[in-house]
Design an enzyme around this catalytic site. Structure first.
Site, PDB file in Angstrom:
ATOM      1  N   PRO A   1       0.823  -1.212   0.000  1.00 53.95           N
ATOM      2  CA  PRO A   1       0.000   0.000   0.000  1.00 53.95           C
ATOM      3  C   PRO A   1       0.858   1.263   0.000  1.00 53.95           C
ATOM      4  CG  PRO A   1       0.088  -0.944   2.204  1.00 53.95           C
ATOM      5  CD  PRO A   1       0.887  -1.858   1.315  1.00 53.95           C
TER       6      PRO A   1
ATOM      7  N   SER B   1      -2.784   0.755  -5.418  1.00 55.95           N
ATOM      8  CA  SER B   1      -3.518  -0.085  -4.468  1.00 55.95           C
ATOM      9  C   SER B   1      -4.876   0.519  -4.090  1.00 55.95           C
ATOM     10  CB  SER B   1      -2.616  -0.314  -3.253  1.00 55.95           C
ATOM     11  OG  SER B   1      -3.317  -0.363  -2.077  1.00 55.95           O
TER      12      SER B   1
ATOM     13  N   ASP C   1      -5.438   6.419 -12.498  1.00 56.89           N
ATOM     14  CA  ASP C   1      -5.395   5.193 -11.680  1.00 56.89           C
ATOM     15  C   ASP C   1      -6.710   4.404 -11.760  1.00 56.89           C
ATOM     16  OD1 ASP C   1      -2.958   6.282 -11.005  1.00 56.89           O
ATOM     17  OD2 ASP C   1      -3.181   5.967  -8.848  1.00 56.89           O
TER      18      ASP C   1
HETATM   19  C1  MEV Z   1      -0.646   8.759  -8.894  1.00 54.04           C
HETATM   20  O1  MEV Z   1      -0.622   7.364  -9.133  1.00 54.04           O
HETATM   21  C2  MEV Z   1      -0.466   9.515 -10.174  1.00 54.04           C
HETATM   22  C3  MEV Z   1      -0.485  11.045 -10.041  1.00 54.04           C
HETATM   23  O2  MEV Z   1      -0.225  11.549 -11.372  1.00 54.04           O
HETATM   24  C4  MEV Z   1      -1.802  11.558  -9.520  1.00 54.04           C
HETATM   25  C5  MEV Z   1      -2.944  11.376 -10.511  1.00 54.04           C
HETATM   26  O3  MEV Z   1      -2.729  11.346 -11.720  1.00 54.04           O
HETATM   27  O4  MEV Z   1      -4.099  11.304 -10.035  1.00 54.04           O
HETATM   28  C6  MEV Z   1       0.643  11.528  -9.141  1.00 54.04           C
END
Ligand code: MEV
Length: 323
Positions: free
Chosen positions: A103, A109, A153
């Site tokens: 995590p 995750s 994500d």
């Molecule tokens: C997080 O996995 C990726 C970031 O670019 C944030 C996002 O795109 O929501 C840091």
């Protein structure tokens, strides 16, 4: 008793994390390390949610306020709100989240847990969310988990595969040409961090120093566009160079760290062709491109990282595993 197991994949962002929040192109792939949600119907109107490996146990009720809940449980409660707004009843259930991902390590995750949870719970209702609504439900959870998500994500955890993602246009499929001569490795620094505050601080820096950082954002866009073409023709030498350049740009916006730089230096000096942080940075994981006939990179990284895995990219999106 009705029972169902749903799962969703973790992810690596190969190009464009953070830059994607301000509209640049991001490229990501699902990995073959998944989160499962096992749901059973129970009597009453309570939803018992727990995860041994993520370390939480909560009881959710229909009328609760998000603020009453421990932080880890709030994203799931926001999914329930969305489901109630979509006409789902609040069924009593017990749901266990089992994550095979470390995590807070930049590997998706939280989005994968959200997607697996929402799919399992709605399947128990006999009316599983379709992909589009599953994405909206998972995005609701991401908004609670980290403030201003670009959406990359939850897109990966729901749809899987390889995607090119732009905040205003959404995702398109990338036909990445895989090559058995290369492999991708993920190594965790072991430093846990929350994405929300890191995204906020990058946005604040971009605003304060836009006269300089606009060039960095433009370079990141160029890197992603070139990487997209390189992936589609299987030009791994270019992909490796662009990963290394990308790490430099991520450093410029302040999301690298001593632990990340150390793992990257170790990976490169033991034979990696390309290495960069993946996800929000300031801890979390690095992604490495290495020749597949050499086990030296993985073996060396194991001496410095609590979690190293050679990952297969392009895994399937959220799905029902058992019912
Ligand atoms: C997080 O996995 C990726 C970031 O670019 C944030 C996002 O795109 O929501 C840091």
């Amino acid at each position: 008793m009705r029972r169902v197991v749903a799962s969703a994949p973790g992810k690596v962002i190969l190009f464009g994390e953070h830059f994607v929040v301000k509209g640049c192109l991001g490229i990501a792939s699902a990995i073959n390390v998944r989160v499962q949600a096992e749901a059973r119907l129970t009597r009453g109107e309570k939803l018992r949610l727990y995860s041994r490996n993520l370390g939480f146990r909560v009881v959710l009720r229909k009328d609760m306020e998000l603020e009453e809940l421990p932080e880890d449980a709030r994203p799931f409660a926001s999914i329930l709100r969305y489901l109630v707004s979509q006409g789902y009843n609040f069924l009593g259930a017990e749901i266990e989240i089992r994550s095979h991902l470390p995590p807070g390590a930049g590997l998706g995750s939280s989005a994968a847990s959200a997607a697996a949870f929402a799919l399992a719970y709605t399947h128990l209702h006999g009316d599983a969310l379709d992909k589009h609504r599953l994405f909206i439900a998972s995005l609701e959870a991401e908004k609670i988990a980290h403030g201003k998500p670009s959406g990359i994500d939850p897109t990966i955890s729901v749809y899987g595969g390889w995607i090119a993602y732009r905040r205003d246009k959404g995702a398109s499929r990338v036909n990445a040409r895989l090559d058995a001569g290369y492999r991708f490795i993920v190594a965790d620094t072991g430093v846990r961090r929350k994405t929300g505050p890191i995204v906020e601080s990058v946005l604040a820096l971009a605003e304060k120093r836009w006269d300089v950082l606009k060039h960095v954002y433009r370079a990141a866009e160029e890197v992603s566009e070139k990487a997209l073409r390189a992936l589609e023709i299987g030009d791994y030498e270019t992909i490796a160079d662009l990963m290394n350049i990308s790490q430099g740009l991520l450093n410029a916006i302040g999301v690298s760290s001593l632990e990340i730089e150390k793992l990257i230096a170790i990976a490169r000096s033991s034979g990696a062709l390309g290495a960069k942080l993946t996800g929000a940075g300031r801890g979390g994981s690095i992604v490495v491109l290495a020749p597949s006939d050499s086990s030296r990179v993985t073996e060396t990284l194991k001496g410095y990282s609590p979690w190293v895995s050679s990952v297969a990219l392009g895994d399937e999106g959220s799905r029902i595993d058992q019912e």
